[in-house]
Scaffold this active site. Sequence first.
Site, PDB file in Angstrom:
ATOM      1  N   GLY A  87       0.838  -1.192   0.000  1.00  0.00           N
ATOM      2  CA  GLY A  87       0.000   0.000   0.000  1.00  0.00           C
ATOM      3  C   GLY A  87       0.866   1.231   0.000  1.00  0.00           C
ATOM      4  O   GLY A  87       2.093   1.133  -0.128  1.00  0.00           O
TER       5      GLY A  87
ATOM      6  N   VAL B 268       1.871  -4.539   3.420  1.00  0.00           N
ATOM      7  CA  VAL B 268       0.804  -4.958   4.329  1.00  0.00           C
ATOM      8  C   VAL B 268       0.907  -6.458   4.555  1.00  0.00           C
ATOM      9  O   VAL B 268       0.984  -7.229   3.602  1.00  0.00           O
ATOM     10  CB  VAL B 268      -0.579  -4.598   3.747  1.00  0.00           C
ATOM     11  CG1 VAL B 268      -1.676  -4.940   4.737  1.00  0.00           C
ATOM     12  CG2 VAL B 268      -0.636  -3.123   3.370  1.00  0.00           C
TER      13      VAL B 268
ATOM     14  N   LYS C 238       0.147  -2.848   8.372  1.00  0.00           N
ATOM     15  CA  LYS C 238       0.906  -2.084   7.385  1.00  0.00           C
ATOM     16  C   LYS C 238       2.181  -1.578   8.052  1.00  0.00           C
ATOM     17  O   LYS C 238       2.130  -0.829   9.030  1.00  0.00           O
ATOM     18  CB  LYS C 238       0.082  -0.894   6.872  1.00  0.00           C
ATOM     19  CG  LYS C 238       0.819  -0.123   5.781  1.00  0.00           C
ATOM     20  CD  LYS C 238       0.235   1.233   5.557  1.00  0.00           C
ATOM     21  CE  LYS C 238      -0.905   1.185   4.568  1.00  0.00           C
ATOM     22  NZ  LYS C 238      -1.362   2.545   4.226  1.00  0.00           N
TER      23      LYS C 238
ATOM     24  N   ASP D 219      -7.310   9.882  -2.709  1.00  0.00           N
ATOM     25  CA  ASP D 219      -6.814   8.758  -3.490  1.00  0.00           C
ATOM     26  C   ASP D 219      -7.869   7.664  -3.581  1.00  0.00           C
ATOM     27  O   ASP D 219      -7.604   6.500  -3.313  1.00  0.00           O
ATOM     28  CB  ASP D 219      -5.506   8.232  -2.888  1.00  0.00           C
ATOM     29  CG  ASP D 219      -4.685   7.444  -3.902  1.00  0.00           C
ATOM     30  OD1 ASP D 219      -4.995   7.521  -5.107  1.00  0.00           O
ATOM     31  OD2 ASP D 219      -3.753   6.730  -3.478  1.00  0.00           O
TER      32      ASP D 219
END
Length: 882
Positions: free
Chosen positions: A586, A591, A605, A702
Amino acid sequence: MRVMKGYNYKTLFFFSLLNAFALVLVVHAQDGQSGFISLDCGLPLNSNYTESSTELKYISDVPFISTGSSHSIAPEYKAGRQEQVKILRSFPEGIRNCYRVNVTKGTRYLIRATFFHGNYDNQNTAPEFDLHIGANLWSTVTFVNVSISSLKEIIHLTSRDFVHVCLVNTGSGTPFISALEFRPLSSEIYNYTAPSESLALLYRLDIGSITDLAYRYPYDFYDRSWLPYNGKWWTLISTSKYAQSQRSYRPPAIVMSTAATPINESEPMIFSLNDLDEKANLYFYMYFTETQSLKANQSRSFNITINGEVWSEAVTPLYLNTTTIFSTVGQSGSPEYNFSLVKLQNSTLPPILNAFEVYSTIDVSQLETDQNDVNSINNVKSTYGIKRNWDGDPCAPVEYLWTGLNCSYNDFDPRSIISLNLSSSGLTGNVTTHISKLSRIQSLDLSNNSLTGPVPQFLTRLPNLRILNLERNNLTGSIPIELIKKSNSGLLSLSVGENPHLCDSSNCEKKKKKKSTAIPILASVFGGLVVTLLIAVAVFVGLKKIKKKTQEPNAQKDSFESSKRQFTYSEVLRITNNFERILGKGGFGTVYHGFIDENTQVAVKVLSSSSVQGYQQFQAEVQLLMKVYHRNLTSLVGYCNEGTELALIYEYMANGDLASHLSGHSNTNVLSWEGRIRIAIDAAQGLEYMHLGCKPPIIHRDVKTTNILLTEKFQAKLADFGLSRVFPTDTGTHVSTVVAGTPGYLDPAYHLTNMLNETSDIYSYGVVLLEIITNQPAIIKISGSDERIHISRWVSSTIDNGAITSIVDPRLEGGFDINSAWKAVEIGMACVSATPGKRPNMSEVISGLKECLATELARNNHAQVTDSSLDVLTHEFTPLAR
Ligand SMILES: *[C@@H]1O[C@H](CO)[C@@H](O)[C@H](O)[C@H]1NC(C)=O
Ligand SMILES: *[C@@H]1O[C@H](CO)[C@@H](O)[C@H](O)[C@H]1NC(C)=O
């Protein structure tokens, strides 16, 4: 029976379910009662018995309610009645009195409340009052007179591990209740309603009954109560061979063994429901079984129409097998429903009907209070023995808010308690630690009581506490220094006066010492920090979290509202089993899959330690995730911030990201149109919350298919807030300095203005929606050339050239409603409009998509289950004998 409009329209007479249970035969008990809860209201504590006519075991209601008084019905009404209606509990005091019954969360229950007045109070008049389930109105309870009972039944999906059933005095007499029963249902039945709706029973009819008796348990496995009904123009047919169905809806054998059919074999079978509220949203369930063994030249097939429109075609009941035809969406908009079962041309026999149910939905969308808050405040109530209107849900509905409480109300989250005022309530003993669990509390007033003991430390850890009044008590010891500091910096209004034995910093020896050692440590470590950080630092010292390597510029970590768990790096190693399994990569990190305990999976993460940008991203992400909570945003379980080791621990999303479900062209596991629209709605709701539910609004920056994650049940949640920023609204300008976004999703207007705001998220969302509809990527490569074209251009040029079917993912093979698809494309195209001002906002997007969903659901407004079809399936999977 009244004859309505035309010679053979008959009204289904409104049965008040009158005293029906007095007539039930004694039968042998069948296995079952598992999970049944049968409360005889008014029965003394610890009493129980088995009602001989049903073999149902009743227990006292005392453990489930703290108010009301027990009464017996008048002797002349007792004869021939079942035991549970002979005594009752009445509620002369308080407006709302509630039962709290522990149930299995996530289970659909049939809940039945029985009311039989029986002149228990010698007044000979029956009252009228409201019945609530949780924070929602279930029904108004009315009576013909004191000798006729009233019954209320609901099929209700539980969202927590208890259910409140409340009787509400509406000024028309004293509420009372005779029995309260809970029956868990199979998850496969009555399950087509939205989570915000429950099914209230209007009619449940045993058509063609020979005995004219009502049946319930043990005839009915689920203890539904069936009342006999025969139409005037009908004749009865029956079989002795029908065996009890063990599957699906399991209507009782005694009900299914009998049916009705028109006397005149060429006439349709007609009946109607009248005098309904037009707004009533109805669900119909019809049960059929062929009672005769048909000869080769015989057949029985018919269509079912409702108000002239075909509801189900070519119904052909199977010999001694149950076919259930039922609504999958509610029908509304008419005060009257006329049903016709019309023989097909090629059928030799007339239609039949064995049983029929009608339900009306009730809205149960009013949210109740957060369950932790409910438990805490109930503990506070019992600790101090508080007697007020403190019954049922503390916050909801708002009309019955507990006195002394205030709650937060928004459309998204459960209610939570934000203020507690127990001033002048005669409290004794310590300040109870149960208050510490009221995690959102902003104002706490315990003044003017006789509280003793210390001012507890937990008060310093309530992150939102702004008002604390402890005046006029007998508290002892010292006031925690953190409270004083918070008060000095204006973050807390603190009142502690008139506690004769409480010492403040000037007369407390111990306190002075503590202060003088604390300050130098703080000064040496955080010498350069501004004064406002002091509060955070105080907490920091309190938690003894100082590590040797505190030179890292990460003092800010202590201002994280640490309701989420903080993990050490070694815990992260254990959780991920030394980073064994990669889930994906990510923004700024990898992750990994992990387990927090045996059953709880998480996604971890890990941010690369070298990346300064990563560190800033980490800060932004944690701070945002701490603040926002919504069911369509991935939630943070915890984080690790140990030196250079940074990790975020999220809930695990079993079905990965949306992109992987859209990519590829294999025809297996294709997301259905309904499933796609639901995902689009979920994602839109997450974004709506960020844009419109957060103050100041949050821009995601995003939005893309890889940032939309799916749970085991394909509920969608937005992920990766790494690029988000909280935008100041007061300046009026949303200028951003960091270039963000992903090619294909980035608002083209950004290149002109260098500004990202809500409308740029809406553009990205539009791209996602078009991908969901078309299964094309954001940027489409034209085959056989190097040309690339944006999905919005592809869609608009395809619309110009052709039909909707050439836009929608061909793998759906036409399995969608055309209007639903058009509407979705329209919404997607509006979102990607080149002019930001022309784009809809997220609320408009959601309401449009909900229309798409409704249109799609209406495409198939009924479904059919045949027990024998289940049989076939089972056989197919049985290994063949050798
Ligand atoms: C009767 O006609 C319907 C169509 O009208 C058809 O679906 C059904 O199979 C036919 N039944 C028989 C027994 O021919
Ligand atoms: C608590 O209630 C008392 C009396 O009802 C009132 O005077 C007081 O202002 C309330 N406290 C707060 C913090 O609102």
